[in-house]
Design an enzyme around this catalytic site. Structure first.
Site, PDB file in Angstrom:
ATOM      1  N   HIS A  75       0.819  -1.210   0.000  1.00 60.22           N
ATOM      2  CA  HIS A  75       0.000   0.000   0.000  1.00 60.22           C
ATOM      3  C   HIS A  75       0.848   1.254   0.000  1.00 60.22           C
ATOM      4  O   HIS A  75       0.422   2.319   0.415  1.00 60.22           O
ATOM      5  CB  HIS A  75      -0.961  -0.009   1.196  1.00 60.22           C
ATOM      6  CG  HIS A  75      -1.552  -1.350   1.436  1.00 60.22           C
ATOM      7  ND1 HIS A  75      -1.095  -2.205   2.401  1.00 60.22           N
ATOM      8  CD2 HIS A  75      -2.528  -2.013   0.775  1.00 60.22           C
ATOM      9  CE1 HIS A  75      -1.766  -3.340   2.336  1.00 60.22           C
ATOM     10  NE2 HIS A  75      -2.634  -3.263   1.370  1.00 60.22           N
TER      11      HIS A  75
HETATM   12  S1  FES Z   1       1.869  -0.492   3.155  1.00 65.23           S
HETATM   13 FE1  FES Z   1       0.289  -1.878   3.711  1.00 65.23          FE
HETATM   14  S2  FES Z   1       1.446  -3.588   4.262  1.00 65.23           S
HETATM   15 FE2  FES Z   1       2.981  -2.192   3.804  1.00 65.23          FE
END
Ligand code: FES
Ligand code: HEM
Lengths: 416, 158
Positions: free
Chosen positions: B123
């Site tokens: 993410h």
């Molecule tokens: S940014 Fe969501 S798991 Fe690393």
């Protein structure tokens, strides 16, 4: 529907004997054959039958797969490969089960959006609606755990990411996460319990389906105009009218299902799941199966802190809230008119909501960067606005179109 | 009332083992310390080892990375910690941290992102050369496991 009392007269002595002890034939006749059903139901109403068939398909293929599957980190991946290559007919059985999960979700989404449009969640069907939401939650959990079983890369990292969600809970979060995993990381203990629960939950779903049907048979079906049944002229017996229509719907539904199974069993899945789980390497792009993406998109959309709630907990609250809000819907939309057909303003917001949901499905697989992040935030916002602001406000300000006096009138035209 | 209360206690006592069996078992807990020889890890190299089933990065940092990490003012950090707090005195070149992103647990990719540290592909969280969170949804710095240097080349994690 008291006026439609069943006309069951046990014909033979044996039937009479049974009827006095366990009136199961009487019960079936009442609920599966004579049940008075509005005569104006359209094809959106066949999805209930389709869902029942899908649950049966998943249970039957699942029990058969479990005869060959090995829930152990060293064996699981290869056992699923063996099912696909060596077991007699396994190629088809495994494909029916994994494609079946997608078809199941497709049907349940249609079924739920049908309810949203025609106001099927409104009194006196609140419990019916809430039981449906519960089934959806259980189905989500079942499919998630099923997806972990083949122990591919996406299985492993999906399990890691989703169990990690619980660690966002303040104080007890880490403890809960380790309790769910049975270790500090997702490992054999996790796989074993997921198999146990994946086997169990569909039967719990089946039990809730029984309650769901019971709650349906108390008030009877809603219908496309949302006007309650007024007399026996508004209904037809379930059999043969709807048994045949439902059967036809099921057959149509099975055509694309069969196409996927025979010609493209892997097209809905992710290629990384054909690499065996590796706890040291994350695939570069983690995506859940398509049917969980809308909720995943909302989870990811929260990348900012709000007061004392950090981004991680915030995402979890939003994702949980997006499911929870469904349970409260009957009390958020206070409009007396059920069917969207007679609600000129509602319609626009409804179709925007459908588009928005499809958008979220797309965004759940898009990279979390740039413009996608912004759109995901807007879509998440609209998802909640629809339930928490738009529906409550609409029910106050909207003037619905005049409703037909009865189902018969809407079908046959007003009597002159 | 009394019967009900005794019954409730009885039920709770019967249910607890059913819940507790899901907690990490003895064999998992038993693996809690592990020793690693870090001599072969050259400057600029990261090795991922396994501790309690979790991946752990052991990074031999370059002088440039250490410099950069020390130069960051604390006010720029989401989860403020100095480079000294992230390492052990006398062993600043070694950065030892649990490799799971503090967002939802993916393993970030090394030496990428805007901060000369790690980039999480899941993410989009970014960590700097001291493993501190700089950008994205992760709330915390990469977690430091308990560890100590047994000698200049041996480290014990756990
Ligand atoms: S940014 Fe969501 S798991 Fe690393
Ligand atoms: C609600 C119904 C069910 C749903 C939605 C569902 C969903 C799934 C999914 C998505 C997978 C992963 C398939 C893949 O990606 O290859 C799977 C695997 C599996 N499921 Fe189910 N399942 C259901 C019911 C059942 C039942 C009742 C059983 C057993 C009694 C079962 C046994 C299995 C087994 C053994 C696997 C591993 C083999 C494989 O991956 O195909 N399932 N399930």
């Amino acid at each position: 529907m008291a006026e439609h009392s069943t006309s069951y007269n046990p014909g033979t002595g044996v039937e009479k004997w049974l009827d006095e002890r366990l009136p199961i034939i009487r019960f079936s006749k009442e609920h599966l054959m004579d049940f008075p059903t509005p005569k104006n139901l359209n094809y959106w109403w066949t999805f209930g039958a389709i869902l029942t068939v899908m649950l049966a398909v998943q249970i039957v293929t699942g029990v058969v797969l479990a005869m060959h599957y090995a829930p152990n980190v060293a064996l699981a991946f290869n056992s699923v490969e063996a099912i696909r290559r060596d077991v007699n007919g396994g190629r088809i059985l495994q494909a029916v089960h994994s494609v079946g999960a997608s078809m199941f979700f497709f049907a349940i989404y249609v079924h739920m959006f049908r309810g949203l449009y025609f106001g099927s969640y409104k009194a006196p069907r609140e419990i019916l609606w809430m039981l449906g939401c519960l089934i959806f939650l259980l189905l989500t959990a079942t499919a998630f755990m099923g997806y972990v079983l083949p122990w591919g890369q996406m299985s492993f990292w999906g399990a890691t990411v989703i169990t990690n969600i619980f660690s966002a809970i303040p104080i007890v979060g880490d403890g809960i996460m380790q309790w769910l995993r049975g270790g500090f990381a997702v490992d054999n203990a996790t796989l074993n319990r997921f198999f146990s629960l994946h086997y169990l939950l569909p039967f719990i779903i089946a039990a809730v389906v029984v309650l769901h049907t019971w709650a349906l048979h108390v008030p009877g079906n809603n219908n496309p105009i949302g006007v309650e049944v007024k007399s026996s002229r508004d209904t037809v017996p379930f059999h043969p009218y709807y048994t045949m229509k439902d059967l036809y719907g099921v057959v149509l539904f099975l055509i694309p299902f069969a196409w996927f199974v025979f010609f493209a069993p892997d097209i809905l899945g992710d290629a990384s799941n054909y690499i065996m789980a590796n706890s040291q390497v994350t695939p570069t792009h983690i995506v859940p199966e398509w049917y969980l993406r809308p909720f995943y998109a909302m989870l990811r959309a929260i990348d900012f802190n709000v007061l004392f709630i950090d981004s991680k907990l915030g995402g979890v609250i939003v994702m949980g809230g997006s499911l929870l809000v469904l349970f409260f819907l009957p009390w958020l939309d206070r409009s007396k008119v059920r069917s969207g057909t007679f609600r000129p303003m509602f319609k626009w917001f409804y179709w925007l909501f459908v588009l928005n949901f499809i958008g979220l499905t797309y965004l759940g697989a898009a990279p979390a960067e740039g413009i996608y992040v912004i759109i995901a935030k807007l879509c998440t916002l609209y998802y909640f606005l629809y339930f928490l602001v738009i529906l409550p406000v609409l029910s106050r300000i909207e003037t619905p179109r005049p409703l037909p006096a009865s189902i018969s009138e809407s079908v046959l035209g007003a009597a002159h | 009332m009394a019967t009900g209360a005794v019954g409730a206690v009885g039920v709770a006592a019967a249910v607890w083992p059913l819940i507790d069996q899901m907690n990490p078992d003895q064999s998992v807990l038993a693996l809690s310390t592990a020793e690693f020889n870090i001599a072969p890890i050259t400057e600029g190299q990261t090795v991922t080892v396994k501790w309690r089933g979790l991946p752990v990065f052991i990074r031999h940092r370059t002088p440039k990375e250490i410099q950069e990490a020390k130069a960051v003012p604390l006010s720029e950090l989401k989860d403020p910690a100095t480079d000294e707090q992230r390492t052990k005195a006398g062993h600043e070149q070694w950065l030892i941290m649990i490799a799971n992103c503090t967002h939802l647990g993916c393993i970030p990719l090394g030496q990428s992102g805007d901060y000369d540290g790690w980039f999480c592909p899941c993410h989009g969280s970014q960590y700097d050369s001291a493993g501190r969170i700089r950008k994205g949804p992760a709330p915390k710095n990469l977690v430091l496991p308990p560890y100590k240097f047994l000698s200049d080349t041996m480290v014990q994690i756990g």
